[in-house]
Motif scaffolding. Structure first.
Motif, mmCIF file in Angstrom:
data_model
loop_
_atom_site.group_PDB
_atom_site.id
_atom_site.type_symbol
_atom_site.label_atom_id
_atom_site.label_comp_id
_atom_site.label_asym_id
_atom_site.label_seq_id
_atom_site.Cartn_x
_atom_site.Cartn_y
_atom_site.Cartn_z
ATOM 1 N N ASP A 131 0.807 -1.220 0.000
ATOM 2 C CA ASP A 131 0.000 0.000 0.000
ATOM 3 C C ASP A 131 0.838 1.266 0.000
ATOM 4 O OD1 ASP A 131 -2.289 -1.556 0.078
ATOM 5 O OD2 ASP A 131 -2.227 -1.705 2.271
ATOM 6 N N ALA A 132 2.136 1.128 -0.161
ATOM 7 C CA ALA A 132 3.008 2.307 -0.109
ATOM 8 C C ALA A 132 2.626 3.319 -1.192
ATOM 9 C CB ALA A 132 4.461 1.875 -0.284
ATOM 10 N N ARG A 133 2.836 4.585 -0.887
ATOM 11 C CA ARG A 133 2.535 5.663 -1.818
ATOM 12 C C ARG A 133 3.823 6.106 -2.510
ATOM 13 N NH1 ARG A 133 2.220 10.890 -0.532
ATOM 14 N NH2 ARG A 133 2.282 10.422 1.691
ATOM 15 N N SER A 147 9.353 6.396 5.430
ATOM 16 C CA SER A 147 9.535 7.074 4.150
ATOM 17 C C SER A 147 10.932 6.753 3.625
ATOM 18 C CB SER A 147 9.362 8.582 4.353
ATOM 19 O OG SER A 147 9.591 9.240 3.149
ATOM 20 N N ASP A 176 5.593 4.548 3.119
ATOM 21 C CA ASP A 176 4.964 3.292 3.530
ATOM 22 C C ASP A 176 4.511 3.442 4.984
ATOM 23 O OD1 ASP A 176 4.108 0.712 3.623
ATOM 24 O OD2 ASP A 176 6.097 -0.189 3.727
ATOM 25 N N GLY A 177 3.298 3.871 5.160
ATOM 26 C CA GLY A 177 2.818 4.142 6.509
ATOM 27 C C GLY A 177 3.626 5.279 7.106
ATOM 28 N N GLU A 178 4.244 5.022 8.252
ATOM 29 C CA GLU A 178 5.048 6.057 8.907
ATOM 30 C C GLU A 178 6.419 6.183 8.255
ATOM 31 O OE1 GLU A 178 3.847 7.964 11.646
ATOM 32 O OE2 GLU A 178 2.074 7.047 10.759
#
Ligand code: FES
Ligand code: FES
Length: 953
Positions: A728-730, A746, A742-744
């Motif tokens: 789900d990483a952006r 980076s 990726d969540g918290e």
């Protein structure tokens, strides 16, 4: 002095062009369109007919819209001229550009400059015009893609804005919309050049030193011919470089769609099979080849009786057109399941009919054009730029005709001004290749409108006999069809039509007992090929008329009989295919049921008074398999990331106006996780993009959409693996830095620090220079990461009875037509269409609606207007297509019964858009008048004769 002689037959002329004082040297009687395009470089003004019929050349001349093809250049002296390249009087063209983009009013874009200028003229002259005024203003500009409705919306919006003093304009090219996710109404990614007039279509550019090519065509449908001393003509004609005959074709003098069916000569070797067949090719300066009339060439003709029509070709003793098809039957299709005879015998109600359709012309507004460049001294390779729907097929045809390896051919598709199936076959490509190969010079050609219509493929005329049986509740129990299709002089897509119709011929209904037999029959007519539906629209006229017959006999409402028989998930088709999901026909029928009831009530109220204008309502349903019929149908896509951060979408799917570039980019962006604006697009170039297959059969969204989804997902997977990030990483791409959030956590990847990929290979490269690797390096940069994806729809071969899995999925639709018939004249005015389409998932609803509007316009033409007759209607004056004034209102319901095999659930809509229209219109005419029609087009004299009980022609 604003107009003065300048010698050499030229004048020096001054005018104001797009607000800029301009002087040009030009022949005084050359058309203004010619002068604008060839001498002033204003190629935004398009030419579709050179006869005042299409309006593509519309410009504003001294505050009035005119057809620039009809205006002698001398008349433009001291004139104020606005073309699409300018912002228009009071900047109104600039405002229209924005509105056209936002509304999806430009599809292929070839008519767009003419539309923009006609609309600019109106808005500049008339404050707050109403819809009728807009229709009148646009009435001289033909569009074959859009169905006009989004154009009208765009013009009205700007007109109202101007009336209210709103002064917005685009001010320049727009970046890719932020509204580009799945399901978003994103403007076309290739839209700006279309509204700015800078899109380069096939006639818009060529090397300056190009020779011109003109093809000499047969004046007879069947003849032998004998050539005299061509070399003497060449020597006697200054500027004529070569007269090519079939002997000059270096490789195989034949082309065609299917292996083993390459039956059409590049240049006829001594005999011709249709009027318009290519016989000779003249290559030289433009002046030389235009001055040399056909009559001046030493050709003697020996005509022979032509086989015209299916009956003549099948008659006992008819001579075979091709030696290996003794009975003139090119191909047969067959489907059988159950016991039809028993079903027909035991039916509670039955119906039977014979139906006839005619040749239909694609009538894309852009005639075929292009150029070829020989590469290397030999020459060693060749590059062709032309309008096409199938660059990789063009590549293979060109290589075979030249007798060289495919790797030595590069096809670079230009913008394509409409195709609809007509640009799937090669047209200009083989002769351009031969001419450039022989003369070792760049060569260009632009077909005239007449040449385009006379020589390129058509929709197959059909002669169909069908029977249908149902039980007392109107449930279909049996269906039988015999359908013959006139495939003309050469095979083209005839086998495809013969094989596709049996699958679809009973309509989108559950029928246990079916027998369908088809034949594609050679005749001495223009070859029939692919045209939006491959025979299914013709078959739909038969099955929908019979369904109306059964409804009448079973005392059922026409909606009810369709709902009762509609295929549903879990059903088996007559091909034995289990439809597990995405069978949204019942949802389509339910969507338009309120409109159906309301329209019937309106008709009843109007007709109670027994008026001269009788109102009628018709309903038709359809289905259509996406992709090839039981044949391999793969698409491949590639997305690359370079050291400098360049993200390139190598997309081999040609966008012919339907919007595949936009839809596929939306899929790529959503799958990769980067915005559309981050992508550079390469489209269709065989040297730089993998083979995505042809743009046909409603396959690009479904098939290529899956391929690009796989390519993007593969690239995303590599990025996430490098960053050790979760699914789900952006992603963020800034310059050469790729950020992964990726969540918290980076992380970032510096792309310039990654090693380049060692094996870089895209499509075919052309030898001769530059190398494939060099081309790629220039276009893509130094690639460090890439994703590749391929997808081939899961189908199986059909057995002798047509049983198997012909398609991975089907589009479904129901359309309603509401119309008025003037019973004293036999004329029909379609007032409204309601179209409910199961598209699986609308990746871009604006583009889907545009396809439906355009399909309905073509279906309306098929039903009421269009009839191509070789030698008689080879122009857009005698061959009528719907204008803006012929379009009804169109209400659309998008049904999204998601297809699990499709990208984000999507299926195709290009061909489904058209198929139900003609039968819905025929049903409405019957409802209005009681006349059951079995032949299209329903021209006024035919309907009048039917209404008055006279013998139909
Ligand atoms: S090109 Fe002028 S009207 Fe068609
Ligand atoms: S967009 Fe109008 S002809 Fe294609």
């Amino acid at each position: 002095m604003r107009l003065e002689p300048a010698g050499a037959g030229l004048i020096r002329l001054s005018c104001t062009l797009n607000g800029v004082p301009t002087t040009v040297l030009a022949p005084p009687f050359a058309s203004l369109a010619e002068t604008l395009r060839e001498r002033l470089g204003a190629t935004g003004t398009k030419v579709g007919c050179e006869a005042g019929d299409c309006g593509a050349c519309t410009v504003i001349l001294n505050e009035r819209q005119v057809c620039a093809c009809l205006i002698p250049t001398a008349r433009a002296a001291e004139a104020c001229i606005w073309t699409v390249e300018g912002d228009g009087p009071a900047g109104v063209t600039a405002r229209l550009r924005t509105a056209f983009l936002e509304h999806g009013a430009a599809q292929c874009g070839i008519c767009t400059p003419g539309m923009l200028m006609a609309a600019s003229d109106l808005i500049a002259r008339e404050a707050d015009p109403n819809r009728a005024a807009v229709e009148a203003a646009l009435g001289g500009v033909l569009c074959r893609c859009t169905g006009y409705l989004k154009i009208i919306e765009a013009v009205l919006e700007v007109a109202q804005g101007v009336a209210q003093g709103v002064m917005e304009s685009s001010g320049g090219p727009r970046g890719r919309s932020a509204r580009a996710g799945i399901g978003e109404r994103s403007p076309r990614v290739d839209g700006w050049p279309k509204v700015a007039g800078s899109d380069l279509f096939a006639a818009d550019a060529a090397p300056a030193d190009s020779l011109w090519l003109r093809i000499v065509r047969a004046p007879h449908a069947s003849a032998r011919f004998y050539l005299g001393d061509l070399e003497a003509v060449r020597r006697a004609t200054p500027g004529l470089a070569a007269i090519l005959t079939h002997k000059d074709v270096p490789g195989e003098n034949a082309f065609g769609i299917f292996a083993g069916l390459k039956d059409q000569p590049v240049l006829a070797p001594g005999s011709v099979r249709f009027r318009g067949e290519a016989v000779l090719a003249l290559v030289g300066t433009r002046a030389a080849i235009e001055a040399l009339s056909d009559a001046a060439l030493p050709i003697s003709w020996q005509p022979s009786p032509a086989l015209q029509g299916i009956a003549a070709a099948l008659a006992p003793g008819a001579p075979p057109l091709h030696a290996n098809f003794a009975d003139n039957v090119l191909a047969r299709g067959h489907l059988a399941c159950g016991d039809v005879e028993q079903a027909l015998q035991g039916a509670a109600v039955s119906a039977e009919g014979t139906f006839a359709t005619t040749f239909v012309e694609h009538a894309y507004i852009e005639p075929e054009a292009g150029y070829a460049i020989p590469l290397g001294a030999g020459p060693d390779a060749i590059e062709i730029a032309a309008c096409t729907q199938a660059p990789y097929m063009d590549l293979e045809e060109t290589a075979r005709v030249l007798g060289i390896e495919p790797q030595r051919v590069r096809i670079r598709p230009t913008a394509c001004g409409g195709g609809f199936g007509g640009k799937l076959d090669v047209s200009v490509q083989p002769l351009l290749a031969v001419a450039a190969w022989v003369t070792k010079r760049p060569v260009r050609i632009v077909y005239t409108r007449t040449e385009s219509m006379a020589s390129t493929t058509k929709r197959h005329p059909a002669l169909i006999h069908a029977e249908a049986a149902a039980d007392a509740e109107g449930r279909l129990t049996g269906f039988r069809m015999r359908a013959d299709f006139d495939t003309g002089a050469y095979a083209s897509w005839g086998p495809t039509v013969a094989n596709r119709v049996p699958v679809h011929g009973m309509g989108p209904y559950r029928v246990a007992n079916v027998e369908i037999a088809t034949r594609a029959v050679f005749t001495n007519a223009t070859p029939a090929g692919a045209f939006r539906g491959f025979g299914v629209p013709q078959a739909a006229i038969a099955h929908e008329t019979l369904l109306d017959d059964l409804a009448e006999k079973a005392s059922l409402d026409r909606w009810t009989i369709r709902y009762r028989n509609a295929l549903q998930a879990g059903d088996r088709t007559a091909s034995g295919q289990h439809l597990a999901h995405s069978v949204g026909l019942r949802q389509c029928l339910c969507a338009l049921k309120p409109d159906w009831d309301a329209a019937l009530a309106r008709a009843a109220a109007q007709n109670a008074a027994q008026p001269r204008l009788r109102r009628g309502v018709g309903l038709a349903a359809m289905w259509y398999g996406c992709g090839n019929t039981s044949l391999p149908n793969p698409s491949s896509m590639r997305i690359t990331l370079a050291r400098d951060g360049r993200l390139t979408f190598c997309n081999g799917a040609v966008d012919i106006g339907q919007g595949s570039s936009t839809v596929l980019l939306q899929i790529a962006a959503a799958s990769l996780g980067l915005p559309p604006a981050a992508f550079h697009m390469l489209v269709g170039d065989t040297a730089l993009t993998p083979d995505a297959g042809k743009t046909s059969a409603s396959r690009q969204t479904f098939v290529s959409g899956n391929a690009v989804r796989r390519a993007a997902t593969a690239l995303r997977g590599k990025i996430l693996a490098l960053a050790n990030a979760g699914p789900d990483a952006r992603l963020e791409l800034v310059g050469s830095r790729l950020g992964i959030v990726d969540g918290e956590a980076s992380r970032s990847i510096e792309l310039s620090a990654l090693p380049p990929l060692t094996a870089i290979a895209g499509g075919h490269g052309a030898a001769g220079a530059p190398t494939a690797a060099a081309l790629e390096a220039e276009a893509l940069g130094e690639v460090v990461l890439e994703g590749r994806g391929s997808w081939d729809p899961p189908t199986t071969p059909l057995d002798a009875n047509g049983q198997g899995i012909p398609y991975a999925t089907y589009g479904f639709a129901a359309q309603l037509a509401e119309l008025e018939v003037d019973i004293s004249l036999g004329t029909v005015k379609v007032l409204a269409m309601v179209a409910a389409h199961d598209v699986g998932r609308a990746i871009n609803p604006t583009l889907v609606e545009g396809q439906i509007h355009g399909g309905i316009a073509q279906g309306l033409g098929l039903a009421l207007m269009e009839e191509f007759a070789p030698g008689r209607s080879e122009n857009l004056h005698d061959y009528l297509i719907p204008t803006v004034g012929d379009m009804p209102s169109v209400k659309i319901y998008l049904v999204e019964d998601e297809e699990p095999e499709g990208p984000f659930g999507a299926k195709g809509v290009g061909e489904p858009a058209l198929i139900a229209t003609a039968p819905a219109i025929l049903g409405a005419i019957r409802h209005a008048t009681g006349v059951r029609l079995a032949r299209v087009p329903v021209l006024p004299h035919r309907l009048w004769q039917a209404l008055n009980g006279e013998k139909r022609p």
